[in-house]
Design a protein around this motif. Structure first.
Motif, PDB file in Angstrom:
ATOM      1  N   GLU B  79       3.907  -0.873  16.534  1.00 30.09           N
ATOM      2  CA  GLU B  79       4.418  -0.253  15.314  1.00 30.09           C
ATOM      3  C   GLU B  79       3.950   1.190  15.181  1.00 30.09           C
ATOM      4  N   SER B  80       4.766   1.966  14.491  1.00 28.17           N
ATOM      5  CA  SER B  80       4.426   3.356  14.224  1.00 28.17           C
ATOM      6  C   SER B  80       3.295   3.433  13.203  1.00 28.17           C
ATOM      7  N   PRO B  84       4.780   2.614   8.741  1.00 26.72           N
ATOM      8  CA  PRO B  84       4.339   1.237   8.995  1.00 26.72           C
ATOM      9  C   PRO B  84       5.507   0.259   8.909  1.00 26.72           C
ATOM     10  N   GLY B  85       5.474  -0.718   9.797  1.00 28.43           N
ATOM     11  CA  GLY B  85       6.521  -1.725   9.791  1.00 28.43           C
ATOM     12  C   GLY B  85       7.701  -1.367  10.681  1.00 28.43           C
ATOM     13  N   VAL B  86       7.758  -0.114  11.145  1.00 27.80           N
ATOM     14  CA  VAL B  86       8.857   0.292  12.017  1.00 27.80           C
ATOM     15  C   VAL B  86       8.363   0.290  13.464  1.00 27.80           C
ATOM     16  N   GLN B  87       9.122  -0.374  14.332  1.00 23.61           N
ATOM     17  CA  GLN B  87       8.765  -0.388  15.743  1.00 23.61           C
ATOM     18  C   GLN B  87       8.976   1.008  16.335  1.00 23.61           C
TER      19      GLN B  87
END
Lengths: 320, 315
Positions: B79-80, B84-87
């Motif tokens: 994850e970034s 947060p929460g974004v691949q």
């Protein structure tokens, strides 16, 4: 019936295949009588050729112009670096080019012409300093790698290949984000990132030189490795180093300006710098305010063209 | 041929390992504390520590490097940090695609024009045409891409109004509309690379024009275009192919300034944002992508050269 073999021509005498050129007119003057060109007269001839080369002269003219701007900006600029232009006591901001401000004024009323003049010294200090360091380091590494070869050469070559496979600007961004964009950091970063490519060039030149007889003779005399590298090979690759330096100055300007444009040019963004000034104003081009960014952009373009004209004419003269 | 490819691939893997190490060393000496930055200035110690554990920042360095290696192999960087929460992969993919479109258009413009320019200069060697092609190329190649971009945006985009000056095509744009939107940055790339590629091609073409087989071809009565097509091209273009391969990494990851000028969401701009955020996983993934592109491009260039020149296959 005839087989293909029957048609095969008899092999000619190998001696005949050599095609020794027949010299019909031997030179009237024996070769040995030709004047031996010593190093001094070669250098003098090269200097004369440079002075006759229009691209060298134009390049020098451009570079000297910018050098003057960085040495005596107070004489050449019309207004102070940081103060706004006032006409009859009122600040004129966002003015298009006029008699009061030849290149117009920026958002806070500063004279773009004067900013361009003051902006010269940042690039003219950082780029040559970085290029010089890179050439010095690259020369040392290239001499060692090209002369000794072996496993050190093998490993360093791999590292150089790895560094060269990434765009310089990306690596520079990563390093400068870590260490901050101070002048020292910028110079050292660019020098470090240019060293691999200089090393590769010098290494190749050293390898060629190391195969020549004078190196073998020095080895037979029992000279040490450092002596052969510094006193025998180095003087013979100075031309390579000079050309490499001028070419690297051009690329260093490219890199310094790009980093400044990305906000990694200086700690203080109010100090005049071409790249920084463009980064703060390029967004206005679309709305018609072109002068605060186009003039510094022209300054960058003119300086790189000048440096490259010099580099190219030096290269031509040295390669003869 | 198989051995040639195997050797090249092995060298590429070694280089990639070294790059991963460089990237890791650089991202791990960042003075800023990403966990603290993400948690906000008023977060409690426990919250920062929890985040640190969550992001794997408190693991031993060797574990973290192992994770980066595994990420590079599986191309899954997690994850970034900044989003947060974004691949990370979901951020890289569109940027990579955008860069690919821009590079493709730039190459379609640059290669034919520069190659023709280089061959023409070689054919007209030492004439005014040759000198002006070489000098123009020298000048244009040394000007930073963002500077050329600013000039083009001002002249063609704003003053003449022929092309959009910001490269943000509408979501439903068709093929040709999209080309219109990225034509200005592609022209800036043409400006930067014309001189470089034309000069390399010119040098190769001069060698080819001077060779015996070309002289023979002229003497047996072939026309100039015929000689160029059948005899000069294949030999002159080998250095051109090699150089184009080595520049692909720069075209995908190095045009940060140009992408900023035209507000184009390419890979270079994404990596720049990741570096300043700082967003380690995104930064690592971006740099690794550029390195892989460089490897693939130089490998393909070598294969094309081997196909063009049988002698290269043997060495």
């Amino acid at each position: 019936m005839t087989s293909i073999d029957d048609f095969e021509q008899p092999r000619s005498d190998p001696e005949e295949d050599l095609h020794e050129p027949i010299d019909l007119e031997p030179p009237a003057v024996p070769q040995s009588a030709a004047p031996a060109l010593d190093r001094k007269s070669v250098k003098a001839e090269q200097r004369r050729e440079l002075m006759r080369s229009p691209s060298f002269l134009i390049g020098m003219f451009i570079v000297i112009l910018w050098l003057l701007c960085s040495l005596i900006p107070d004489v050449i600029a019309r207004y102070p670096e940081l103060d706004p232009v006032r006409v009859d006591g009122t600040v004129i901001a966002r003015q298009s080019p006029s008699a009061d401000a030849w290149f117009g004024t920026d958002g806070t009323g500063r004279d773009v012409y004067s900013r361009v003049v003051y902006g010269a010294d940042n690039v003219l200090i950082n780029a040559p300093a970085a290029a010089f360091l890179a050439v010095a380091l690259g020369a040392i590494l290239g001499l060692i790698m090209g002369y000794y070869r072996g496993w050190v050469d093998e490993i360093l070559s791999r590292v150089i290949e790895a560094v060269l496979s990434l765009p310089v600007i990306l690596l520079a961004i990563m390093v400068l984000v870590v260490f901050g964009a101070s002048r020292i950091a910028i110079i050292l970063t660019i020098a470090g990132l240019f060293t691999p490519v200089v090393t590769r060039t010098v290494r190749a030149a050293v390898q060629t030189e190391a195969q020549l007889d004078y190196v073998a003779a020095a080895k037979l005399r029992g000279e040490s490795g450092p002596f052969i590298m510094l006193r025998e090979i180095l003087p013979n690759i100075t031309n390579v180093l000079v050309v490499e330096f001028t070419v690297r100055v051009g690329y260093a300007i490219f890199t310094v300006a790009t980093l400044a444009f990305l906000g990694l040019g200086a700690d203080d963004v109010t100090v005049a710098d071409w790249g920084t000034d463009i980064s703060q104003t390029y967004g206005l081009i679309v709305s018609g305010q072109w002068w605060p960014s186009i003039f510094p952009a022209l300054a960058i373009a003119l300086l790189v063209i000048g440096v490259n004209l010099i580099a190219d004419s030096l290269d031509k003269v040295y390669k003869g | 041929m198989a051995r040639f490819i195997a050797r090249r691939l092995l060298l590429a893997v070694v280089t990639l390992l070294l790059i991963l190490f460089i990237v890791f060393a650089l991202t791990r000496v960042f003075p800023s504390d990403p966990a603290k930055q993400l948690a906000g200035p008023f977060a409690s110690e426990e919250r920062v520590a929890a985040l640190e554990e969550n992001l794997g920042l408190d693991d031993p360095l060797i574990t973290q490097f192992g994770r980066l290696l595994w990420g590079a192999v599986t191309f899954n960087f997690g994850e970034s940090f900044s989003q947060p929460g974004v691949q990370v992969l979901d951020l890289i993919r569109p940027a990579l695609w955008n860069s690919a479109k821009l590079v493709a258009l730039a190459l379609v413009l640059t290669l034919p024009i520069s190659i023709l320019g280089g061959i023409w200069a070689a054919y007209k060697r030492d004439t005014a045409i040759d000198r002006s092609i070489v000098s123009f190329g020298l000048a244009s190649a040394s000007i930073p891409d963002f500077v050329s971009g600013v000039f083009l945006q001002f002249l063609i985009g704003v003053q003449l109004g022929w092309l959009p000056s910001i490269s943000n095509p509408p979501a439903d744009a068709g093929f040709f509309t999209e080309i219109r939107y990225i034509l200005l940055p592609a022209l800036a790339i043409l400006f930067v690379y014309f001189g470089y590629i034309a000069r390399i091609t010119r040098a190769g073409a001069i060698t080819a024009f001077d060779s015996d087989y070309t002289r023979t071809a002229f003497m047996k009565g072939l026309s100039v275009p015929e000689v160029i097509r059948r005899h000069v091209m294949k030999n002159a273009l080998q250095p051109t192919v090699a150089v184009t391969g080595t520049q692909m990494g720069y075209m995908f990851g190095g045009l940060v300034g140009l992408e900023l000028v035209f507000n184009y969401p390419g890979l270079g701009r994404l990596i720049f944002q990741a570096a300043t955020a700082p967003d380690f996983p995104l930064l690592q993934a971006g740099v690794v992508s550029v390195a892989i592109i460089f490897m693939l491009a130089t490998l393909s260039a070598d294969l094309i050269i081997a196909w063009m020149n049988p002698r290269a296959r043997l060495s």
